[in-house]
Scaffold this motif. Structure first.
Motif, short mmCIF file in Angstrom:
data_model
loop_
_atom_site.label_atom_id
_atom_site.label_comp_id
_atom_site.label_asym_id
_atom_site.label_seq_id
_atom_site.Cartn_x
_atom_site.Cartn_y
_atom_site.Cartn_z
N ASP A 131 53.09 28.64 33.97
CA ASP A 131 53.74 29.68 33.19
C ASP A 131 52.65 30.60 32.66
O ASP A 131 52.19 30.47 31.54
CB ASP A 131 54.53 29.00 32.06
CG ASP A 131 55.25 30.01 31.19
OD1 ASP A 131 55.27 31.20 31.54
OD2 ASP A 131 55.77 29.59 30.14
N ALA A 132 52.19 31.52 33.55
CA ALA A 132 51.10 32.41 33.20
C ALA A 132 51.25 33.70 34.01
O ALA A 132 51.82 33.67 35.10
CB ALA A 132 49.75 31.76 33.53
N PRO A 133 50.70 34.80 33.49
CA PRO A 133 50.76 36.05 34.25
C PRO A 133 50.14 35.84 35.64
O PRO A 133 49.09 35.23 35.76
CB PRO A 133 49.90 37.02 33.42
CG PRO A 133 49.88 36.45 32.04
CD PRO A 133 49.99 34.96 32.21
N GLY A 134 50.84 36.31 36.66
CA GLY A 134 50.31 36.18 38.01
C GLY A 134 50.38 34.78 38.56
O GLY A 134 49.76 34.48 39.58
N ASN A 135 51.10 33.86 37.89
CA ASN A 135 51.23 32.48 38.37
C ASN A 135 49.87 31.83 38.61
O ASN A 135 49.70 30.99 39.48
CB ASN A 135 52.07 32.46 39.66
CG ASN A 135 52.49 31.05 40.05
OD1 ASN A 135 52.66 30.17 39.21
ND2 ASN A 135 52.62 30.80 41.34
N GLY A 136 48.87 32.21 37.80
CA GLY A 136 47.56 31.57 37.91
C GLY A 136 46.62 32.24 38.89
O GLY A 136 45.52 31.74 39.12
N ALA A 137 47.02 33.36 39.47
CA ALA A 137 46.12 34.10 40.38
C ALA A 137 45.28 35.06 39.58
O ALA A 137 45.81 35.89 38.83
CB ALA A 137 46.95 34.86 41.41
N LEU A 138 43.96 34.96 39.71
CA LEU A 138 43.06 35.88 39.02
C LEU A 138 42.49 36.84 40.06
O LEU A 138 41.83 36.43 41.01
CB LEU A 138 41.91 35.12 38.36
CG LEU A 138 42.27 34.27 37.14
CD1 LEU A 138 41.02 33.57 36.61
CD2 LEU A 138 42.89 35.13 36.06
N MET A 139 42.77 38.11 39.88
CA MET A 139 42.20 39.12 40.75
C MET A 139 40.86 39.55 40.16
O MET A 139 40.62 39.38 38.97
CB MET A 139 43.13 40.32 40.86
CG MET A 139 44.51 39.95 41.35
SD MET A 139 44.46 39.03 42.91
CE MET A 139 46.19 38.61 43.11
N ASN A 140 40.02 40.13 40.97
CA ASN A 140 38.74 40.62 40.47
C ASN A 140 38.99 41.68 39.40
O ASN A 140 39.80 42.57 39.62
CB ASN A 140 37.96 41.25 41.63
CG ASN A 140 36.69 40.53 41.86
OD1 ASN A 140 36.21 39.82 40.98
ND2 ASN A 140 36.13 40.66 43.03
N PRO A 141 38.31 41.60 38.28
CA PRO A 141 38.53 42.60 37.23
C PRO A 141 38.05 43.98 37.69
O PRO A 141 37.25 44.08 38.58
CB PRO A 141 37.70 42.10 36.07
CG PRO A 141 36.70 41.16 36.64
CD PRO A 141 37.29 40.62 37.89
#
Ligand code: GAR
Length: 211
Positions: free
Chosen positions: A201-211
């Motif tokens: 339960d997190a923004p993007g379902n836990g996917a971190l894109m490059n900032p």
């Protein structure tokens, strides 16, 4: 706050990222109560001591079997009241009994986008495979090596001039974002396991894109 035990073998930069995230946010839902190293003199132990965290060194070589070594770690973790175990550059295979005893409550960080490049030398293997995206994965630990429901992944580009060191450094930066996020999600109970998959339960379902 959930009590966390961290298992380490070396440098401890991921341990440091967890410590820093906890120090930076007084409302962080977890605290590290114990750091265990299987390697005497690991730099991670110094980082823990500096942060005032109790440490134990349990050299695996002193034990007759993997199970006996894991039992010794298990006893220390339980004696310290640990509720969540984080593997942070812990370079030993774990027995099935140990992983099952912590099912759903033990997390690992792996320096690749699983299920690609399980095991060692992930950055060199990613370069040799010619992938354009590489990264890191934080996942729940199951008896199978570098398997288990995925919590958070962060991707980085593979650039034409990369060698395994430059690529490793780019991934490591993302490891230090991904691991505190994953620990937070587990500690907050925001992870639901559905067979081989975890929903977070997190923004993007836990996917971190490059900032
Ligand atoms: C990290 O890159 C971590 O992902 C990797 O070892 C490094 C430890 O660095 N883990 C594995 O390869 C697990 N098989 P650190 O000690 O500075 O956190």
């Amino acid at each position: 706050k959930k009590k966390v035990g961290v298992l380490v073998s070396g440098r401890g930069s991921n341990l440091q990222a967890l410590i820093d995230a906890i120090v930076a946010d007084p409302t962080f839902p977890a605290e590290i109560v114990l750091v265990i190293s299987n390697v005497a003199g690991a730099y991670a132990l110094e980082r823990a001591a500096k942060a005032g965290i109790p440490t134990r060194t349990i050299p695996h070589k002193g034990f007759p079997s993997r199970e006996a070594f894991d039992d010794a770690m298990d006893r220390e973790l339980r004696a310290a009241g640990v509720e969540i175990v984080c593997l942070a550059g812990f370079m030993r295979l774990l027995s099935t009994a140990f992983t099952q005893g912590w099912a759903g409550r033990m997390i690992n960080i792996h320096p690749a986008l699983l299920p690609s490049f399980k095991g060692l030398h992930t950055h060199q293997r990613a370069l040799e495979a010619g992938v354009k995206l590489h990264g890191c994965t934080v996942h729940l630990v199951t008896p199978e090596l570098d398997d288990g429901p995925i919590l958070v992944q962060a991707a980085v580009p593979v650039l034409p001039d990369d060698d395994s060191d430059t690529l490793a450094a780019r991934v490591l930066e993302q490891e230090h974002r991904a691991y505190p996020l994953a620990l937070r999600l587990v500690a907050e109970g925001k992870v639901t396991v559905d067979g081989p998959r975890a929903h977070v339960d997190a923004p993007g379902n836990g996917a971190l894109m490059n900032p």
